[in-house]
Design an enzyme around this catalytic site. Structure first.
Site, PDB file in Angstrom:
ATOM      1  N   THR A  72       0.859  -1.175   0.000  1.00 53.59           N
ATOM      2  CA  THR A  72       0.000   0.000   0.000  1.00 53.59           C
ATOM      3  C   THR A  72       0.900   1.231   0.000  1.00 53.59           C
ATOM      4  O   THR A  72       1.683   1.413   0.927  1.00 53.59           O
ATOM      5  CB  THR A  72      -0.912   0.010   1.242  1.00 53.59           C
ATOM      6  OG1 THR A  72      -1.621  -1.233   1.296  1.00 53.59           O
ATOM      7  CG2 THR A  72      -1.909   1.145   1.180  1.00 53.59           C
ATOM      8  N   LYS A  74       4.304  -8.889   3.702  1.00 52.94           N
ATOM      9  CA  LYS A  74       2.941  -8.350   3.712  1.00 52.94           C
ATOM     10  C   LYS A  74       2.085  -9.253   2.827  1.00 52.94           C
ATOM     11  O   LYS A  74       1.740  -8.925   1.698  1.00 52.94           O
ATOM     12  CB  LYS A  74       2.958  -6.910   3.194  1.00 52.94           C
ATOM     13  CG  LYS A  74       1.827  -6.051   3.720  1.00 52.94           C
ATOM     14  CD  LYS A  74       2.097  -4.582   3.480  1.00 52.94           C
ATOM     15  CE  LYS A  74       0.850  -3.751   3.649  1.00 52.94           C
ATOM     16  NZ  LYS A  74       0.561  -3.442   5.046  1.00 52.94           N
ATOM     17  N   GLU A  76       2.404  -5.132  17.048  1.00 54.85           N
ATOM     18  CA  GLU A  76       2.123  -4.042  16.104  1.00 54.85           C
ATOM     19  C   GLU A  76       0.677  -3.611  16.272  1.00 54.85           C
ATOM     20  O   GLU A  76      -0.063  -4.192  17.060  1.00 54.85           O
ATOM     21  CB  GLU A  76       2.376  -4.503  14.659  1.00 54.85           C
ATOM     22  CG  GLU A  76       1.489  -5.664  14.231  1.00 54.85           C
ATOM     23  CD  GLU A  76       1.843  -6.253  12.857  1.00 54.85           C
ATOM     24  OE1 GLU A  76       2.837  -5.815  12.258  1.00 54.85           O
ATOM     25  OE2 GLU A  76       1.108  -7.146  12.408  1.00 54.85           O
TER      26      GLU A  76
END
Lengths: 284, 284
Positions: B28, B144, B177
């Site tokens: 992203t 990711k 996270e």
């Protein structure tokens, strides 16, 4: 042959959260003489998955009707095939948050019955331990969700036809299941299968084997913290799934097993149970 | 605006393994004045992911050209937007085993820049701890990938606009996270961020903040086994991602933090770094 939300269609929107996040669930069924075997059990696990993932508004009636319609398509040209049913959270914007209005996507696909040697049922298979581990997560354990990279990665670890299944350990090194199956082992007349409350899939055949054993008075224990060593020291080992039924393991790494009486007994019971289910399912 | 393998198209085949198994990766990016910010870093993480997942034959040249082409589409009508790039293992048969010939799928989509109050940068955000845990898996940690159900489930835990981010613990209870961000904390002049070798994503801004701190001689430690208590006892806490940059945390559960000097300094350094990258990227 493919249907998306009841329409004959082989594509989905890129915006579907099934693609974007693996945000959904699936079921793999054996279709036998046009009958979806153990449909109630598959539907029940799917609805449990929807509930756990907070995917709402999945209609049991529509799902059942669509699966039966798909089955009607195959009744005449093949005695056995595989139906895969996917439910996703539908399309939504960028971001993990689910959209305010969720319209789940239903995908049904038909596949030829995979070619497996008949020897796997009768003579057993060769299995290995995989290096790829299963993360522990009680939120996702048990349900058959679309996040399957662990299985994909485990399945890349071997090639060729010498090995039929890989067994996977969790991040603490305990045996959970096969890449595409559940695992059972027998020690001194007692049947064991690993606990799947932290990782793994609650397989339909696993559930049936547990129920059949209990109904027959065969002692069966859901076992936590199963080590490699326990499995290697077992008298009998077998793996299960909806397409293969029960495959005895005749070799795991360097350990050779005989195909013992309890594995044979459970195979017979499962086959009989399938016949009964088929007869029942065909009643009007 | 959507491209699939370079073609303007808003759908993918149902057989794509991105849908079937979450078998793929994504990035992203912030597009600023038509320039994909930190493209080299995103590309590098994406290729690392492809390598880790054994997804071959992804062309750097084609990816770069397609991203630049997509950016050219937005330069004139918006100063800022979001580009999402997905790579999947392409279409393959039923079963976890990857097909003999893999043709990866490339998907590029453009999205409006999300609306976030400017106060989040200046005044800080309110965060919470999520119940949903992250499973530990060194095979998948850092990259990711498309298996994002843990984040989706964590994000279902709260609603409304009072809370801007949820922090996630791993299955052993250690902070890793945020649902969509990495987390940092500062204690007595030292910057810490949780180790992500077993769970979590190696965020691009996380990497840049680490590099900037090191270049400036600010002590920074990648920390294993970060407890909730450590975070609650910290002097400053902030979260990072490619779209939000650095958001100071002004409240975590019942703990109120001041926005301290190191957070402000790193925000300034990141903004300057973005400006430099923008200038560089626009050079012929």
């Amino acid at each position: 042959v493919l249907w998306v939300n009841g329409i004959c269609q082989d594509y989905i929107p890129v915006t579907d959260r099934g693609l974007q996040y693996g945000d959904g669930l699936f079921e793999t069924l054996e279709i036998w003489q046009g009958h979806p075997l153990f449909w109630q059990a598959h539907l029940s696990r799917l609805l449990e998955g929807c509930s756990r993932l907070h995917i709402q508004d999945v209609s049991i009636d529509i799902l059942t009707a669509e699966v039966k319609l798909a089955c009607a398509n195959v009744e005449n040209f093949d005695s056995r095939c595989v139906l895969k049913l996917i439910i996703t959270r539908g399309s939504g914007g960028r971001g993990y948050r689910q959209p305010d209005t969720v319209q789940p996507t239903r995908i049904i696909s038909l596949h030829p019955y995979p070619y497996y040697s008949a020897d796997y049922q009768t003579e057993g298979i060769i299995a290995r331990f995989c290096q790829t581990r299963l993360g522990l997560n009680s939120t996702l354990a048990g349900i058959k969700h679309l996040n399957r990279l662990e299985q994909v990665m485990a399945r890349t670890e071997w090639d060729g036809t010498n090995i039929q299944e890989g067994l996977m350990l969790d991040s603490n090194g305990h045996v959970v299941e096969g890449t595409m199956s559940n695992v059972f082992y027998i020690q001194q007349g007692v049947v064991y299968t690993p606990d799947i409350s932290q990782a793994g899939v609650a397989g339909i055949i696993r559930g049936i084997v547990i129920a059949l054993a209990q109904a027959q008075g065969i002692p069966l224990i859901i076992k936590q913290l199963v080590s490699k060593e326990i499995l290697l020291a077992a008298d009998e080992v077998f793996v299960t799934n909806s397409i293969i039924g029960i495959w005895p393991v005749r070799q795991l790494e360097h350990r050779i097993y005989g195909i013992g009486p309890l594995t044979r007994q459970l195979q017979g019971m499962l086959n009989q149970h399938k016949q009964e289910e088929l007869l029942q399912g065909r009643q009007p």
